[in-house]
Design a protein around this motif. Sequence first.
Motif, PDB file in Angstrom:
ATOM      1  N   LEU A 190      57.947  91.619  34.848  1.00  0.00           N
ATOM      2  CA  LEU A 190      58.958  90.563  34.275  1.00  0.00           C
ATOM      3  C   LEU A 190      58.901  89.098  33.876  1.00  0.00           C
ATOM      4  CD1 LEU A 190      60.212  89.712  31.116  1.00  0.00           C
ATOM      5  CD2 LEU A 190      61.615  90.235  32.154  1.00  0.00           C
ATOM      6  N   SER A 191      59.051  88.853  35.885  1.00  0.00           N
ATOM      7  CA  SER A 191      58.705  87.575  36.356  1.00  0.00           C
ATOM      8  C   SER A 191      58.338  86.538  36.767  1.00  0.00           C
ATOM      9  CB  SER A 191      59.580  88.105  38.082  1.00  0.00           C
ATOM     10  OG  SER A 191      60.700  88.318  38.009  1.00  0.00           O
ATOM     11  N   TRP A 192      56.914  87.226  36.992  1.00  0.00           N
ATOM     12  CA  TRP A 192      55.704  86.696  36.398  1.00  0.00           C
ATOM     13  C   TRP A 192      55.279  86.394  35.502  1.00  0.00           C
ATOM     14  CZ3 TRP A 192      51.086  87.512  34.049  1.00  0.00           C
ATOM     15  CH2 TRP A 192      50.384  88.832  34.375  1.00  0.00           C
ATOM     16  N   HIS A 193      55.784  87.183  34.037  1.00  0.00           N
ATOM     17  CA  HIS A 193      54.991  86.778  33.175  1.00  0.00           C
ATOM     18  C   HIS A 193      56.128  86.019  32.284  1.00  0.00           C
ATOM     19  CE1 HIS A 193      53.659  90.745  32.796  1.00  0.00           C
ATOM     20  NE2 HIS A 193      52.599  90.228  31.963  1.00  0.00           N
ATOM     21  N   ILE A 194      57.521  85.512  32.983  1.00  0.00           N
ATOM     22  CA  ILE A 194      57.844  84.538  32.715  1.00  0.00           C
ATOM     23  C   ILE A 194      57.433  82.924  33.178  1.00  0.00           C
ATOM     24  CG2 ILE A 194      59.939  83.197  33.353  1.00  0.00           C
ATOM     25  CD1 ILE A 194      61.653  86.410  32.761  1.00  0.00           C
ATOM     26  N   LEU A 195      57.064  83.013  34.228  1.00  0.00           N
ATOM     27  CA  LEU A 195      56.833  81.801  34.807  1.00  0.00           C
ATOM     28  C   LEU A 195      55.249  81.441  34.026  1.00  0.00           C
ATOM     29  CD1 LEU A 195      56.420  82.485  39.155  1.00  0.00           C
ATOM     30  CD2 LEU A 195      58.345  81.141  37.349  1.00  0.00           C
ATOM     31  N   PHE A 196      54.742  82.153  33.884  1.00  0.00           N
ATOM     32  CA  PHE A 196      53.856  81.672  32.462  1.00  0.00           C
ATOM     33  C   PHE A 196      53.647  81.357  31.718  1.00  0.00           C
ATOM     34  CE2 PHE A 196      51.155  84.303  36.500  1.00  0.00           C
ATOM     35  CZ  PHE A 196      49.910  83.168  36.497  1.00  0.00           C
ATOM     36  N   SER A 197      54.647  82.056  30.752  1.00  0.00           N
ATOM     37  CA  SER A 197      55.387  81.672  29.641  1.00  0.00           C
ATOM     38  C   SER A 197      55.724  80.423  29.943  1.00  0.00           C
ATOM     39  CB  SER A 197      56.022  82.595  29.325  1.00  0.00           C
ATOM     40  OG  SER A 197      56.270  84.046  28.900  1.00  0.00           O
ATOM     41  N   ILE A 198      56.757  80.199  30.508  1.00  0.00           N
ATOM     42  CA  ILE A 198      57.182  78.285  30.959  1.00  0.00           C
ATOM     43  C   ILE A 198      55.843  77.612  31.164  1.00  0.00           C
ATOM     44  CG2 ILE A 198      58.130  76.949  32.606  1.00  0.00           C
ATOM     45  CD1 ILE A 198      59.907  79.459  32.776  1.00  0.00           C
ATOM     46  N   GLY A 199      54.636  77.898  31.720  1.00  0.00           N
ATOM     47  CA  GLY A 199      53.230  77.138  31.613  1.00  0.00           C
ATOM     48  C   GLY A 199      53.514  77.223  29.994  1.00  0.00           C
ATOM     49  N   GLY A 200      52.384  78.040  29.919  1.00  0.00           N
ATOM     50  CA  GLY A 200      51.910  78.387  28.190  1.00  0.00           C
ATOM     51  C   GLY A 200      52.873  76.855  27.112  1.00  0.00           C
ATOM     52  N   ALA A 201      54.264  76.786  27.338  1.00  0.00           N
ATOM     53  CA  ALA A 201      55.352  76.091  26.831  1.00  0.00           C
ATOM     54  C   ALA A 201      55.417  74.786  26.621  1.00  0.00           C
ATOM     55  CB  ALA A 201      56.111  76.766  26.570  1.00  0.00           C
ATOM     56  N   LEU A 202      54.791  74.160  27.453  1.00  0.00           N
ATOM     57  CA  LEU A 202      54.641  72.691  28.558  1.00  0.00           C
ATOM     58  C   LEU A 202      53.375  71.971  27.120  1.00  0.00           C
ATOM     59  CD1 LEU A 202      55.521  72.746  31.604  1.00  0.00           C
ATOM     60  CD2 LEU A 202      57.517  72.434  29.961  1.00  0.00           C
ATOM     61  N   ILE A 203      53.134  72.727  26.196  1.00  0.00           N
ATOM     62  CA  ILE A 203      51.592  72.532  25.178  1.00  0.00           C
ATOM     63  C   ILE A 203      52.430  71.509  24.766  1.00  0.00           C
ATOM     64  CG2 ILE A 203      51.798  74.044  23.949  1.00  0.00           C
ATOM     65  CD1 ILE A 203      48.868  73.585  23.763  1.00  0.00           C
ATOM     66  N   ILE A 204      53.782  71.346  23.801  1.00  0.00           N
ATOM     67  CA  ILE A 204      54.731  70.668  23.569  1.00  0.00           C
ATOM     68  C   ILE A 204      54.546  68.748  23.829  1.00  0.00           C
ATOM     69  CG2 ILE A 204      55.646  72.194  22.494  1.00  0.00           C
ATOM     70  CD1 ILE A 204      57.889  70.790  24.618  1.00  0.00           C
ATOM     71  N   ILE A 205      53.671  68.821  24.918  1.00  0.00           N
ATOM     72  CA  ILE A 205      53.553  67.100  25.219  1.00  0.00           C
ATOM     73  C   ILE A 205      52.104  66.356  24.748  1.00  0.00           C
ATOM     74  CG2 ILE A 205      52.031  68.045  27.232  1.00  0.00           C
ATOM     75  CD1 ILE A 205      54.775  65.204  27.234  1.00  0.00           C
ATOM     76  N   VAL A 206      51.281  67.341  24.321  1.00  0.00           N
ATOM     77  CA  VAL A 206      50.570  66.927  24.072  1.00  0.00           C
ATOM     78  C   VAL A 206      50.636  66.002  22.775  1.00  0.00           C
ATOM     79  CG1 VAL A 206      47.811  67.714  22.544  1.00  0.00           C
ATOM     80  CG2 VAL A 206      49.072  68.939  24.183  1.00  0.00           C
ATOM     81  N   PRO A 207      51.231  65.945  21.277  1.00  0.00           N
ATOM     82  CA  PRO A 207      51.014  65.292  20.638  1.00  0.00           C
ATOM     83  C   PRO A 207      51.685  63.900  20.660  1.00  0.00           C
ATOM     84  CG  PRO A 207      52.663  67.364  19.834  1.00  0.00           C
ATOM     85  CD  PRO A 207      51.656  67.426  21.282  1.00  0.00           C
ATOM     86  N   VAL A 208      52.995  64.409  21.890  1.00  0.00           N
ATOM     87  CA  VAL A 208      53.510  63.201  22.188  1.00  0.00           C
ATOM     88  C   VAL A 208      52.922  62.104  22.415  1.00  0.00           C
ATOM     89  CG1 VAL A 208      55.470  62.117  24.100  1.00  0.00           C
ATOM     90  CG2 VAL A 208      55.608  64.364  22.315  1.00  0.00           C
ATOM     91  N   LEU A 209      51.607  62.499  23.788  1.00  0.00           N
ATOM     92  CA  LEU A 209      50.793  61.907  24.652  1.00  0.00           C
ATOM     93  C   LEU A 209      49.845  61.482  23.616  1.00  0.00           C
ATOM     94  CD1 LEU A 209      49.807  63.851  27.144  1.00  0.00           C
ATOM     95  CD2 LEU A 209      50.984  62.138  27.408  1.00  0.00           C
ATOM     96  N   TRP A 210      49.664  61.517  21.941  1.00  0.00           N
ATOM     97  CA  TRP A 210      48.797  60.998  21.373  1.00  0.00           C
ATOM     98  C   TRP A 210      49.056  59.921  19.931  1.00  0.00           C
ATOM     99  CZ3 TRP A 210      43.469  62.236  19.669  1.00  0.00           C
ATOM    100  CH2 TRP A 210      42.904  61.886  18.725  1.00  0.00           C
ATOM    101  N   LEU A 211      50.469  60.305  19.875  1.00  0.00           N
ATOM    102  CA  LEU A 211      51.122  58.567  19.929  1.00  0.00           C
ATOM    103  C   LEU A 211      52.050  58.246  20.527  1.00  0.00           C
ATOM    104  CD1 LEU A 211      53.941  61.521  17.373  1.00  0.00           C
ATOM    105  CD2 LEU A 211      51.975  60.175  16.421  1.00  0.00           C
ATOM    106  N   TRP A 212      52.206  58.286  21.223  1.00  0.00           N
ATOM    107  CA  TRP A 212      52.641  56.891  22.070  1.00  0.00           C
ATOM    108  C   TRP A 212      51.799  56.480  23.252  1.00  0.00           C
ATOM    109  CZ3 TRP A 212      56.465  60.944  19.975  1.00  0.00           C
ATOM    110  CH2 TRP A 212      57.470  59.818  19.590  1.00  0.00           C
ATOM    111  N   LEU A 213      50.665  57.578  23.950  1.00  0.00           N
ATOM    112  CA  LEU A 213      49.738  56.593  26.145  1.00  0.00           C
ATOM    113  C   LEU A 213      48.670  55.649  24.760  1.00  0.00           C
ATOM    114  CD1 LEU A 213      49.485  57.182  28.290  1.00  0.00           C
ATOM    115  CD2 LEU A 213      48.394  59.232  27.722  1.00  0.00           C
ATOM    116  N   PRO A 214      48.556  54.552  24.964  1.00  0.00           N
ATOM    117  CA  PRO A 214      46.955  53.742  24.795  1.00  0.00           C
ATOM    118  C   PRO A 214      46.775  54.403  25.725  1.00  0.00           C
ATOM    119  CG  PRO A 214      48.837  52.241  25.966  1.00  0.00           C
ATOM    120  CD  PRO A 214      49.566  54.400  26.096  1.00  0.00           C
TER     121      PRO A 214
END
Length: 471
Positions: A190-214
């Motif tokens: 379960l521990s290594w599954h949790i680590l990989f799940s956290i890494g995948g969830a961080l995709i939420i940064i993509v729309p932020v970059l699209w909107l505000w990074l020139p």
Amino acid sequence: MNTQTHPQLGELGQVEANLLARLDNIPITRGIWTIIGLVTMVWIIEAFDIGMIGSALVFLKQTWPLTSAQTGMLGSAGTFGIVIGLLPAGWLADRYGRKKVLLVGVTVFSAFTYFGVFTTNINQLAVLRFVAGLGEGAVFTAPYLIIAEFVNKKRRGEAVGWANFLLTAAYVLPNAAGVWTMHRGFSAALSWHILFSIGGALIIIVPVLWLWLPESPRFLLKRGKVDEVRRMIERFEDEARLPHDTALTNADTLSAIQAAADRRWGFRDLLRQPYLKRAFVSYCALGSPLALFYAMLVYGPTIFAQMGFGSSNSLLYVGCLQVVSGFGTILASFCSDRFGRPKTHATFMFIAAVCLVLVGLQLPTPFMIAAAVMAWFFGLGGFAMSKLYMSEQFPTQLRATGAATGEVVTRFLLGVVMVYYIPALLKVLHAQGLFMIFGLAMALLVLPLLLVGIETAGRSVEETGKDGILS
């Protein structure tokens, strides 16, 4: 600043020179800090994704009976993907822009990290780590390039230093997450599954970059988008309460623009002087801290466990050393802006090399810990400046290609080949012998920078990247 007008240049060249001079005259405003903050967030997310494999290996070994070869394969699969991803990433960033490549890279590595949750054997996981590495390779050079192409020449090193401080500290996050799962009593599976799940969830940064990074203003100018760059620079000038000085021009920057105006750039330029020598020197300078970085990132907990620390303590120890190196990054950034890049980096690497040798001498525990702290402070503390220095060696049209090629060469040799053989070397040399070899390698790799490296501090990236040899 040397300012004058140059009517002999075409109107477009004169406007470009003026805009770049004004950009280099702007302090770090709120808008520029926002840009630095966004790319730093990308670094932090990528740091978690790359660094978690070291923590995950601790749990995977308890879940699946891994051989040394399988451990080496999984430890190097992501880095091998990074190397392959870097091959086209530099060219794509020079052709299509830093921002587009950054967005695609973050999306790929986050998604394929999450897919790792559903694997049922080590081979499947290694394949997904390789594909995630392709995305990480696309991201690797973009943050340094964006910061170098936005921040003025007097504070370029400082800006990279503060951003990299957070990046370096972020490598403690996967170790902290691993320790947290241990303390919560979760199973190894379960521990290594949790680590990989956290890494995948961080995709939420993509729309932020699209909107505000020139996009980088220097890239946009090479694509003829002068009005877009003018509006961007005027906004920064308004934030800094500076006039829109259309007569401001830096003579050295202007000369560099003029020299590169009618030239077509490509990978073959890296094989010609002066860029061949600059590439060799800067790639060696990057390789010096990278050897320590990869060895400790992937196998740090294992190496310290072999030296007598428990699994939980080893994870915490490596994580704390990463934080320590972040403070070294801040010192290196201030020193490199004030005393020069080559002298600062060489000094840091030599001190780190001596400390690593001391770690390998099996000193009493308090002395060994002190030597390790110093090695990380100076060794990994110089990491950011070596990457910035590499990006300063090439013109805008070749900058991403040159930096990406350096990442490919150094990470293949150190992050793939070296990482693959470390488990076997540990059996023969043990941890103490490895530390001594790392120290010697770091000292040798920084010698070309000290002997023939050019100075880039206090110069615009147009000046540092031109054909003329700088003193």
